[in-house]
Every structure is written in C-alpha cells, then in structure tokens.
Design a protein around this motif. Structure first.
Motif, PDB file in Angstrom:
ATOM      1  N   VAL A  92      -5.611  45.321  27.062  1.00 32.73           N
ATOM      2  CA  VAL A  92      -6.353  45.883  28.187  1.00 32.73           C
ATOM      3  C   VAL A  92      -6.395  47.399  27.994  1.00 32.73           C
ATOM      4  O   VAL A  92      -5.399  48.097  28.168  1.00 32.73           O
ATOM      5  CB  VAL A  92      -5.706  45.508  29.533  1.00 32.73           C
ATOM      6  CG1 VAL A  92      -6.437  46.215  30.681  1.00 32.73           C
ATOM      7  CG2 VAL A  92      -5.757  43.992  29.735  1.00 32.73           C
ATOM      8  N   VAL A 150     -10.935  46.337  32.091  1.00 36.32           N
ATOM      9  CA  VAL A 150     -10.922  45.527  33.304  1.00 36.32           C
ATOM     10  C   VAL A 150     -11.403  46.371  34.484  1.00 36.32           C
ATOM     11  O   VAL A 150     -10.764  47.354  34.851  1.00 36.32           O
ATOM     12  CB  VAL A 150      -9.515  44.965  33.577  1.00 36.32           C
ATOM     13  CG1 VAL A 150      -9.478  44.238  34.928  1.00 36.32           C
ATOM     14  CG2 VAL A 150      -9.105  44.011  32.458  1.00 36.32           C
ATOM     15  N   SER A 180     -14.041  40.639  34.523  1.00 32.54           N
ATOM     16  CA  SER A 180     -13.462  41.153  33.284  1.00 32.54           C
ATOM     17  C   SER A 180     -12.000  40.745  33.159  1.00 32.54           C
ATOM     18  O   SER A 180     -11.488  40.558  32.046  1.00 32.54           O
ATOM     19  CB  SER A 180     -13.627  42.669  33.198  1.00 32.54           C
ATOM     20  OG  SER A 180     -13.236  43.305  34.393  1.00 32.54           O
ATOM     21  N   ARG A 181     -11.312  40.586  34.291  1.00 29.79           N
ATOM     22  CA  ARG A 181      -9.929  40.088  34.248  1.00 29.79           C
ATOM     23  C   ARG A 181      -9.902  38.645  33.728  1.00 29.79           C
ATOM     24  O   ARG A 181      -9.039  38.288  32.916  1.00 29.79           O
ATOM     25  CB  ARG A 181      -9.307  40.184  35.636  1.00 29.79           C
ATOM     26  CG  ARG A 181      -7.813  39.947  35.667  1.00 29.79           C
ATOM     27  CD  ARG A 181      -7.217  40.291  37.031  1.00 29.79           C
ATOM     28  NE  ARG A 181      -7.339  41.717  37.315  1.00 29.79           N
ATOM     29  CZ  ARG A 181      -8.131  42.218  38.244  1.00 29.79           C
ATOM     30  NH1 ARG A 181      -8.893  41.408  38.979  1.00 29.79           N
ATOM     31  NH2 ARG A 181      -8.206  43.520  38.451  1.00 29.79           N
ATOM     32  N   GLU A 219      -7.692  49.696  33.127  1.00 32.31           N
ATOM     33  CA  GLU A 219      -7.765  48.745  34.235  1.00 32.31           C
ATOM     34  C   GLU A 219      -7.984  49.488  35.540  1.00 32.31           C
ATOM     35  O   GLU A 219      -7.219  50.394  35.888  1.00 32.31           O
ATOM     36  CB  GLU A 219      -6.507  47.886  34.317  1.00 32.31           C
ATOM     37  CG  GLU A 219      -6.573  46.810  35.378  1.00 32.31           C
ATOM     38  CD  GLU A 219      -5.492  45.765  35.245  1.00 32.31           C
ATOM     39  OE1 GLU A 219      -5.537  44.757  35.981  1.00 32.31           O
ATOM     40  OE2 GLU A 219      -4.600  45.936  34.393  1.00 32.31           O
TER      41      GLU A 219
END
Length: 362
Positions: free
Chosen positions: A119, A99, A104-105, A122
């Motif tokens: 994930v 992320v 992308s989130r 991030e």
C-alpha cells in the motif's frame, strides 16, 4: 411528478438514457429486420459481429483510444478485474496500490492472492493521500480513480514517473470525461454505471502489457487470448454489448451548452455536480465530508446531521419520485449517483427536495 419517469440515483446498475431504453424496447423482438432479438443471436454471426464492431469503433472515437491499446469486452465486473489484472500483469511479483476508499481497499486485498502488494499511500475515504511511496520494481501501480462508495475522484490522472505502468479502475466515471492515455497502462470498469446493463466489463490494455499472464490465469481471462479473439474467445455478454453500443451512439450525438459528444457530457456533469454540492454546502441539515478538491462528479455521498430523520428522508424522497438515495451499507447516510444519463432536471428536482425537506424538518 407525473410527466416523466422517476429520477433514479442508484449507484449501479444505474439509470440509462431514456432514448436508449425506448430503442431497446422497439428492437426487442426483431433487430434490424433479422427476425431475431439480439439475445437470440450467435455471437459469431454476422449480425452480432456488426453490433460489436460498431460498439468498439464508437467507444474508441468517444474516448480517443490510441491504436496501441486493445479494447476488450469481458465479464466479471470490477471485482473480477481485481483478480484478473494481477494474474495478467503482476508476474507473481510486486504491485503497488494507492488506497483512496472502499474499492481500492478491496483491490489491494484481492491482489494479495497473486502478488506482493504494497500500500503505497492510504487515505481516509475523504481525500487523496499525499506522499506516495512507490517501488521502482513494481509490476504496476493500481489506483481507483473514482471511489463509488466514498465519493472521492481524481480530477487529473496521477503521473507515475518511474516507468511503472498505471492501472486505473474507472468503473464509476468511465465515459464521463476524457482519459489521458499517455499516463495509463491499463484501464478497466464495469459497464453498469455510465455505459449499460450489468454483465459487461470494459478493459483497455496497452499492447506491450499483453502476453505476461500467470500460468494459473484462466484462458477466458487472459488478456492476450481475449485480444487475439477480438473478445469472442468465449460467448461475451452480447445483450449488454448491444445496449452499450446504443449508449455510445447516444453519447456521440449528445448536445449541451454548445458542445457535442464527450465534451458536452463532461460539461453537464460538471454543472450537475456543482449544483448539488452548492445545495449541500449551503444547508444546515446536510453535510458532505469529502475534501472539495477531490469530490466526485458521479457519486455524491451526504449525511443528515440528525440521523433520526434518515427514514423519513428516504420515504419522502421516494414519494417525490427520487429513487435509490440510500447510502452504501458500509458507510451509511445518503448517496446521489448522478451519472451521464441523469438529466440536469433530476438534480434540480433533488436540490428542490433537499431545500423543502430541510424547511420542514431542519
């Protein structure tokens, strides 16, 4: 600004090359002496088949797409692919997502409907995170290589060295630079940034990744089915494919700084971005919050340090022929999207306006 069209900095649907728009207008009622507009053609007729074949041929040439990748002309946009990719590749198993920002989130959230999503790293929307925690048994690793909203770009594709295929959402910088296909299993992107009108989605999929779709995957979104039908399983977005084909022809012939084609486009993009970031960094009224080593060449978000001036900035920019500079509603501020079709003169005009506005309001 009366000698040319206003400069459109929209993030998408975005500005198109003016020669392409003029050719579309000239051919609107009669394409190639056929007596038909492209919008009226059968997608299975010889006229449109020739358009689609030429578009794929030129796209393959521009991006040096290897023969073991299939090029699919699809629909649904990037958001659609956030579901279509896991339905085709995850096999209901594990998917790793890095992320780096808003898109992308969204990809991670959508993929959770079909797979066990982890994930792997991030960031905060201002950098590319380090220390990725990848799983060796993941079906693929998903990365958005240019975050349209946040302005974060991978300038080099990540090397996933555990044998897991890399999936890249390259919607907002596709065709702005070469792609290292040796690092990619699948690439996708909506066309409405650098390539053409909204409605067309481009998918590049390595042949060994075909044939693994989940049973719930609709036939029209099954990559193997679409590839077998040469993107004609259902009626594709014919007019968008036609316009994209004209953009590919424009890109192949484009010249800048002694270069031609994609090399020329990439060099102009580098120069445009450098000019704009230099102006923002040298000003006291504006700020860009993305780390310098991963700033996007395509989407440049920036903020006025005195947000009370936002409305005046947008009003005066529009009056100066600089359109669509308002930032995305989720992050606020301003954003200048400077895609392939944005001429250097457009960025120069924006820089001049930034300096003039700061002189009067700073």
């Amino acid at each position: 600004m009366t000698a040319h069209r206003p400069f459109n900095f929209s993030a998408g649907p975005a500005t198109l090359p003016e020669p392409v728009l003029r050719q579309v207008a000239a051919e609107m009622l009669d394409w190639g002496g056929s007596g038909m507009s492209v919008m009226e053609m059968s997608h299975r007729g010889k006229e449109f088949i020739s358009i689609a074949e030429a578009a794929e041929r030129d796209l393959r040439e521009l991006l040096s797409v290897p023969p073991h990748f299939r090029v699919l002309f699809m629909q649904g946009g990037g958001l659609g692919e956030n579901a279509i990719v896991p339905m085709n590749l995850s096999r209901g198993g594990k998917v790793d997502v890095v992320v780096t920002g808003s898109w992308s989130r969204k990809s991670a959230a959508e993929a959770r409907r079909y797979a066990d999503v982890h994930v792997a790293a991030e960031g905060n929307g201002r950098e590319i995170p380090r220390d990725w925690r990848l799983r060796d048994d993941a079906a693929y690793v998903h990365v958005c290589t240019n975050e349209t909203i946040d302005g974060v770009e991978f300038h080099d594709l990540p090397l996933v060295d555990n044998g897991v295929p890399l999936v890249i959402d390259c919607s907002s910088h596709m065709l702005s630079r070469p792609i290292d296909w040796s690092r990619v299993g699948l690439a996708f992107g909506g066309a409405q940034k650098n390539i053409g009108p909204a409605g067309l989605t481009l998918v590049f999929v390595r042949e060994d990744l075909l044939g693994h779709a989940m049973s719930i995957c609709p036939s029209a979104f099954n990559y193997e089915t679409v590839a077998a039908a040469q993107s004609m399983y259902n009626t594709p977005p014919t007019f968008a494919i036609y316009v994209a084909g004209l953009v590919f022809q424009w890109a192949k012939a484009f010249e800048y700084a002694g270069k031609q084609g994609l090399a020329a486009i990439e060099q102009r993009n580098i120069d445009k971005a450098a000019l704009l970031y230099q102006a923002l960094d040298g000003a006291s009224l504006y700020e860009n919050r993305v780390q310098a080593n991963c700033r996007s060449r395509m989407n440049v978000p920036f903020y006025l340090k005195d947000e009370r001036l936002n409305d005046a900035f947008l009003t005066e920019a529009k009056a100066a022929g600089l359109l669509q500079l308002k930032g995305h509603k989720t992050v606020g501020g301003m954003r200048a999207s400077i895609y392939n079709a944005m001429p250097l003169e457009g960025v120069q005009a924006l820089v001049a306006f930034l300096k003039d506005f700061e002189a009067r309001h700073g």
